[in-house]
Enzyme design. Structure first.
Site, PDB file in Angstrom:
ATOM      1  N   CYS A   1       0.830  -1.210   0.000  1.00  0.00           N
ATOM      2  CA  CYS A   1       0.000   0.000   0.000  1.00  0.00           C
ATOM      3  C   CYS A   1       0.863   1.258   0.000  1.00  0.00           C
ATOM      4  O   CYS A   1       1.335   1.691   1.055  1.00  0.00           O
ATOM      5  CB  CYS A   1      -0.932  -0.018   1.204  1.00  0.00           C
ATOM      6  SG  CYS A   1      -1.915   1.478   1.335  1.00  0.00           S
TER       7      CYS A   1
ATOM      8  N   CYS B   1      -0.412   4.110   2.120  1.00  0.00           N
ATOM      9  CA  CYS B   1      -0.231   3.963   3.568  1.00  0.00           C
ATOM     10  C   CYS B   1       1.219   4.255   3.952  1.00  0.00           C
ATOM     11  O   CYS B   1       1.488   4.863   4.972  1.00  0.00           O
ATOM     12  CB  CYS B   1      -0.547   2.548   4.039  1.00  0.00           C
ATOM     13  SG  CYS B   1      -2.018   1.831   3.334  1.00  0.00           S
ATOM     14  N   ASP B   2       2.156   3.763   3.145  1.00  0.00           N
ATOM     15  CA  ASP B   2       3.554   3.749   3.571  1.00  0.00           C
ATOM     16  C   ASP B   2       4.490   4.636   2.763  1.00  0.00           C
ATOM     17  O   ASP B   2       5.660   4.786   3.128  1.00  0.00           O
ATOM     18  CB  ASP B   2       4.083   2.297   3.524  1.00  0.00           C
ATOM     19  CG  ASP B   2       3.263   1.378   4.405  1.00  0.00           C
ATOM     20  OD1 ASP B   2       2.751   1.860   5.423  1.00  0.00           O
ATOM     21  OD2 ASP B   2       3.117   0.191   4.071  1.00  0.00           O
TER      22      ASP B   2
END
Ligand code: NDP
Length: 323
Positions: free
Chosen positions: A136, A139-140
């Site tokens: 992701c 997300c990261d």
């Protein structure tokens, strides 16, 4: 342990589940929605959304899901946080068990448990998952400011992730196993025009390289193999994002509902009905073709209308039997 009975149970809170909740609530069916592991579904791990109708300006995926959830609550949906670990759909009422031990029985069930990211299945990928290997970017990606990263895959997700990562990283490799991308043309054009992105065509990730002598394991590079020449190249980088598609969350229903070879639930033509009466499937859990938030919402609506009709017929049959 509590036992509760529901006219309509909805499993999953992505676009499909929340739309089904809005429609069944407004039909007066008092639905209960059980969130899964990822409340809000896959849209919560995207950023910019510019293809959901009704929003001329770019909106954020998590924001859109918050709005849908709020809308479902406003019209009366009861939301429960529990992970369903067992399902018995072969008896009536239908029966589900949560990991809290709570039992939920239902007259009808709308399955909208979605799909989740696939992994390559390499040992080194698993070893560094969460320490430089991710599925992701939204997300990261933030953790890779001014660093070098790679994305594996050639579909819309991979290309979108590569483009997104250019906001943070100094350079992004896109590793694709063929010489042609699956992603839509507009995204391909953006990708190929981006100076920070280098596409490694006909290539596969052979190994994730890292070190484990610091406080936490960390990715330091990768080995990439050209599938035409078999040549292996070592590249230094800090993060690798796997974006090779998804698998449906249908394990709960193995041997109970008809699925295709990838595990997607099979519904009747032009319908969300499964092979068990009263059980409907909506969204990515039954769609390996379109997989869009708007199509998930569309099938969520269909499932709600079909559940409503099913319950009305059930009530009419009960009435006739009682007379
Ligand atoms: P896709 O299935 O479309 O693409 C997966 C990609 O990963 C393909 O390029 C595939 O290669 C590659 N791949 C699969 N398995 C492997 C493997 N083992 N090793 C190496 N490469 C592999 O998945 P996406 O997640 O990209 O998209 C899913 C759906 O969601 C699509 O319908 C897409 O259009 C949609 N989507 C739409 C968005 C939007 O409209 N904004 C955003 C994101 C997704 P190959 O091409 O060779 O098969």
């Amino acid at each position: 342990m509590a036992i509760s009975h529901h006219k309509v149970l909805i499993l999953g809170s992505g676009a499909a589940g929340l739309t089904a909740a809005i429609y069944t609530s407004r039909a007066g069916l008092g639905p209960t929605l059980i969130h899964g592991m990822q409340p809000g579904g896959q849209m919560t791990i995207t950023t910019d959304v510019e293809n959901f109708p009704g929003f001329p300006d770019v909106i954020q995926g998590p924001w859109l899901m918050e709005q849908m959830q709020q809308q479902a609550e406003n019209v009366g949906t009861v939301m429960i946080d529990n992970l369903i670990v067992e399902a018995d759909l072969k008896q009536k009422p239908l029966k589900l068990k949560g990991d809290s031990g709570d039992i939920y029985t239902a007259d009808s069930l709308i399955i909208s448990t979605g799909a989740q990211a696939k992994w390559l299945g390499m040992e080194s990928e698993q070893k560094y998952q969460g320490f430089g290997v991710s599925a992701c970017a939204t997300c990261d990606g933030f953790f890779y400011r001014a660093k070098i990263v790679a994305v594996v895959g050639g579909g819309n997700t991979a290309v979108e992730e590569a483009l997104y990562l250019t906001n943070h990283a100094s350079k992004v490799y896109l590793i694709h196993r063929r010489d042609e991308l699956r992603a839509e043309k507009m995204l391909q054009d953006r990708l190929l025009a981006n100076q920070k992105i280098e596409v490694l065509w006909n290539s596969v990730l052979e190994e994730v390289i890292g070190k484990e002598d610091g406080p936490m394991p960390e990715v330091t590079g990768m080995k990439v193999k050209n599938v035409q020449s078999d040549e292996i190249t070592d590249i230094e980088l800090s993060g690798i994002f796997i974006a090779i598609g998804h698998q449906p969350n249908t394990e709960l229903f193995t041997d109970q509902l008809v699925m295709d070879e990838e595990g997607y639930l099979i519904t009747k033509p032009d319908s969300t009905a499964t092979d068990i009466a009263g059980v409907f499937a909506a969204g990515d859990v039954q769609d390996n073709k379109y997989r869009q938030a708007v199509t998930a919402a569309g099938t969520g609506c269909m499932a709600a209308l079909e559940a409503e009709k099913y319950l009305a017929e059930l009530a009419a049959a009960d009435l006739a039997a009682a007379e």
